[in-house]
Design a protein around this motif. Structure first.
Motif, short mmCIF file in Angstrom:
data_model
loop_
_atom_site.label_atom_id
_atom_site.label_comp_id
_atom_site.label_asym_id
_atom_site.label_seq_id
_atom_site.Cartn_x
_atom_site.Cartn_y
_atom_site.Cartn_z
N SER A 8 0.88 -1.16 0.00
CA SER A 8 0.00 0.00 0.00
C SER A 8 0.93 1.22 0.00
O SER A 8 1.95 1.19 -0.68
N HIS A 9 0.62 2.24 0.79
CA HIS A 9 1.46 3.45 0.81
C HIS A 9 1.72 3.87 2.25
O HIS A 9 0.91 3.58 3.13
N SER A 10 2.84 4.54 2.50
CA SER A 10 3.12 4.97 3.87
C SER A 10 3.22 6.49 4.00
O SER A 10 3.53 7.00 5.07
N LEU A 17 -3.35 4.79 10.19
CA LEU A 17 -3.52 3.49 9.54
C LEU A 17 -3.68 3.56 8.03
O LEU A 17 -3.45 2.57 7.34
N ASP A 18 -4.10 4.72 7.53
CA ASP A 18 -4.36 4.86 6.10
C ASP A 18 -3.08 4.55 5.31
O ASP A 18 -2.14 5.34 5.33
N GLY A 19 -3.06 3.44 4.62
CA GLY A 19 -1.88 3.04 3.84
C GLY A 19 -0.85 2.32 4.69
O GLY A 19 -0.40 1.23 4.35
N ASP A 69 3.82 8.74 -2.64
CA ASP A 69 2.84 9.82 -2.90
C ASP A 69 1.47 9.32 -3.34
O ASP A 69 0.90 9.83 -4.30
N GLU A 70 0.93 8.37 -2.61
CA GLU A 70 -0.44 7.96 -2.89
C GLU A 70 -1.40 9.11 -2.59
O GLU A 70 -2.41 9.29 -3.27
N GLU A 71 -1.10 9.88 -1.56
CA GLU A 71 -2.05 10.88 -1.05
C GLU A 71 -2.04 12.19 -1.84
O GLU A 71 -2.77 13.11 -1.50
N ILE A 90 -4.34 -4.60 1.53
CA ILE A 90 -5.29 -4.52 2.62
C ILE A 90 -5.28 -3.08 3.13
O ILE A 90 -4.22 -2.45 3.21
N HIS A 91 -6.47 -2.56 3.45
CA HIS A 91 -6.60 -1.14 3.77
C HIS A 91 -7.73 -0.99 4.78
O HIS A 91 -8.63 -1.83 4.83
N ILE A 92 -7.68 0.07 5.56
CA ILE A 92 -8.86 0.38 6.38
C ILE A 92 -9.98 0.84 5.44
O ILE A 92 -9.71 1.41 4.38
ZN LIG Z 1 -4.79 5.01 1.65
#
Ligand SMILES: [Zn+2]
Length: 401
Positions: free
Chosen positions: A78-80, A89-91, A120-122, A181-183
Motif C-alpha cells: 500500500s502506501h506509507s 492506519l491509512d496506507g 505519494d499515494e495521497e 489490505i486497507h482500512i
Molecule cells: Zn490510503
C-alpha cells in the motif's frame, strides 16, 4: 499449502513504530518526501533488510522489499505517506501487513512474497503518483514536472538525499498478482458489526479544474447590473450541477466542489476570477462520462449567460476497476474460514494504488472496519483485534495462491 503464521505482536509493534514518524496527537503528518516520510522509509527499508528481503527503490521512489530468488511472486503493499493531516492506519496498515506476511512466509517456508510502499499515494503531486508511474499510467518525465502547492517539482523532491539505495527499474513482470489490505475509510463494516470486507471493485474518479473570469472592480461604486462577478457564477454553477445530476446519479454516486480560490479574495473588491475544482465518483464508466458532459456543459451555459470567461484545465480520469474474480474468491474463502458470518463483499468508494496496479496484474483488496467510518483525520482508528484478523485473512489467502 504451507500455512503462513503471522506474529500479531510484531505486526502491531511495527505499526506503532511507523506511527511515530510525523506523529501529531493520535494521527500523523507525513506527506510524500517530507522529512518524517523519508525517515519512515529508511526505517521501513531497515525492517525489510532485517526480514531477509532485498530493498529496492524504483525511479519514482516506490520502495520494494523482495524475497530471495528470481521467479515471479506475489506482491502485497500500500502506501506509507499521509494526507497533510492523516490517520495512523491509512496506507501504513497495508504496508506493514505486507511486510509481516512476506516476513512470516520466509520464516514458515511459505511462498515467496514481496512488499511495496508506493510513493505519494495521497497526492502531494498528483493522486497515486508512485503507482501511476510504476504501472505505466503516467510517464516518469511527466510526473517529474508535477508541482506541489508550494511550486516544488517532484524531480526536485526526488533529488534530496534520502539514505535509500539508488533507483533501479522494477519491471511489473516480476510479480504475479497484487493484494492490498486497507482500512475501509467508511462506515459500512463498523455500523454492521462486521470485521472484513472483500472488495469487488474500486470506483472511478473524474475531476476538472475550472476558472470563471469576470471583471475585477470596486465593490462600492460598481452597480450590480454592470458587474461580471465570477463568484455569483460559481454559486449558480453549483446549484445547477446539483439539479442536473438528479436524474443521472445513484445513491452511491458522489460529487464535490472541494477547492475554491477567489482572486483577489478581498471584501471590498468584486472578484476578478475564481478557480475551483469539481470531482465526481461512481463505479459505472458510462455514468461518469455523462456527468463529465454535465460538468462542462453547465459551466459553458453559465459563462455565456453571465458574460464570464471560462477555462477548463486539469481534467483527470481514473477508470473504475474490477478486482480479479479468482483473487476475490480466494480472499472470500479465507474470510469465511477466519471470520464466518462477519464479512461481506463490497465496493471501494476510495481510490487505491491497487486500481493502477490492476493494469499490469490481477489485483484484489481487503478492508477492515474504520471506527465510526472516520479517515483522513487524526481520529482515524481500528480495533487492534481487527487489525490482526485482517492480516491473518491476508496471510491465509496468500498461502493458498
Ligand atoms: Zn490510503
Amino acid at each position: 499449502m504451507t500455512a503462513i503464521r503471522i506474529v500479531p505482536e510484531r505486526l502491531l509493534a511495527d505499526l506503532d513504530k511507523l506511527r511515530t514518524f510525523g506523529q501529531c496527537g493520535s494521527g500523523v503528518i507525513r506527506p510524500a518526501y517530507s522529512e518524517a516520510e523519508l525517515a519512515s522509509r529508511r526505517w521501513l527499508a531497515e525492517r525489510m533488510t532485517e526480514a531477509g528481503l532485498e530493498v529496492a527503490v524504483d525511479p519514482v521512489g516506490n520502495l520494494f522489499g523482495l524475497p530471495p530468488g528470481d521467479a515471479r511472486c506475489l506482491l502485497i503493499g500500500s502506501h506509507s505517506d499521509s494526507q497533510p493531516e492523516g490517520g495512523w492506519l491509512d496506507g501504513a496498515y497495508g504496508v506493514i501487513a505486507g511486510l509481516e506476511v512476506a516476513r512470516a512466509s520466509l520464516e514458515s517456508g511459505g511462498p515467496r512474497i514481496a512488499v511495496v510502499s508506493f510513493q505519494d499515494e495521497e497526492g502531494r503531486f498528483t493522486t497515486l503518483t508512485g503507482s501511476s508511474v510504476w504501472a505505466g499510467q503516467m510517464p516518469l518525465a511527466e510526473a517529474e514536472r508535477l508541482t506541489d502547492d508550494g511550486g516544488v517539482t517532484l524531480a526536485e523532491a526526488r533529488r534530496q538525499p534520502d539514505g535509500l539505495p539508488a533507483a533501479t527499474e522494477m519491471p511489473t513482470e516480476r510479480f504475479s498478482a497484487f493484494l492490498e489490505i486497507h482500512i475501509e475509510q467508511g462506515p459500512v463494516l463498523d455500523s454492521a458489526g462486521e470485521r472484513i470486507g472483500v472488495v469487488e471493485n474500486i470506483v472511478g474518479i473524474r475531476s476538472e479544474r475550472l476558472r470563471f473570469t469576470g471583471e475585477q472592480n470596486h465593490a462600492g461604486t460598481t452597480p450590480m447590473h454592470l458587474r461580471r462577478d465570477p463568484v455569483q457564477g460559481l454559486v449558480r454553477y453549483v446549484t445547477g450541477l446539483n439539479s442536473r445530476f438528479e436524474n443521472l446519479v445513484t445513491p452511491a454516486t458522489v460529487w464535490t466542489v472541494g477547492h475554491v480560490a477567489v482572486h483577489p479574495n478581498a471584501s471590498s473588491i468584486v472578484p476578478g476570477h475564481v478557480d475551483f475544482t469539481v470531482q465526481w465518483r461512481d463505479a459505472d464508466a458510462a455514468r461518469l462520462d455523462r456527468m463529465t458532459e454535465v460538468v462542462r456543459g453547465t459551466a459553458l451555459e453559465i459563462a455565456e449567460a453571465m458574460d464570464l470567461g471560462l477555462d477548463l484545465s486539469g481534467y483527470a480520469a481514473i477508470a473504475p476497476t474490477d478486482c480479479a474474480p479468482v483473487l476475490i474468491e480466494t480472499l472470500a474463502k479465507a474470510a469465511e474460514e477466519l471470520a464466518p458470518g462477519k464479512w461481506r463483499r463490497m465496493p471501494s468508494g476510495a481510490l487505491h494504488d491497487a486500481a493502477n496496479v490492476s493494469y499490469r496484474m490481477p489485483m484484489a483488496m481487503l478492508f477492515v472496519p474504520s471506527k465510526r467510518g472516520i479517515s483522513h483525520s487524526f481520529e482515524e482508528d481500528t480495533d487492534r483485534t481487527d487489525l490482526v484478523l485482517g492480516v491473518e485473512v491476508l496471510a491465509q489467502a496468500a498461502a493458498s495462491m
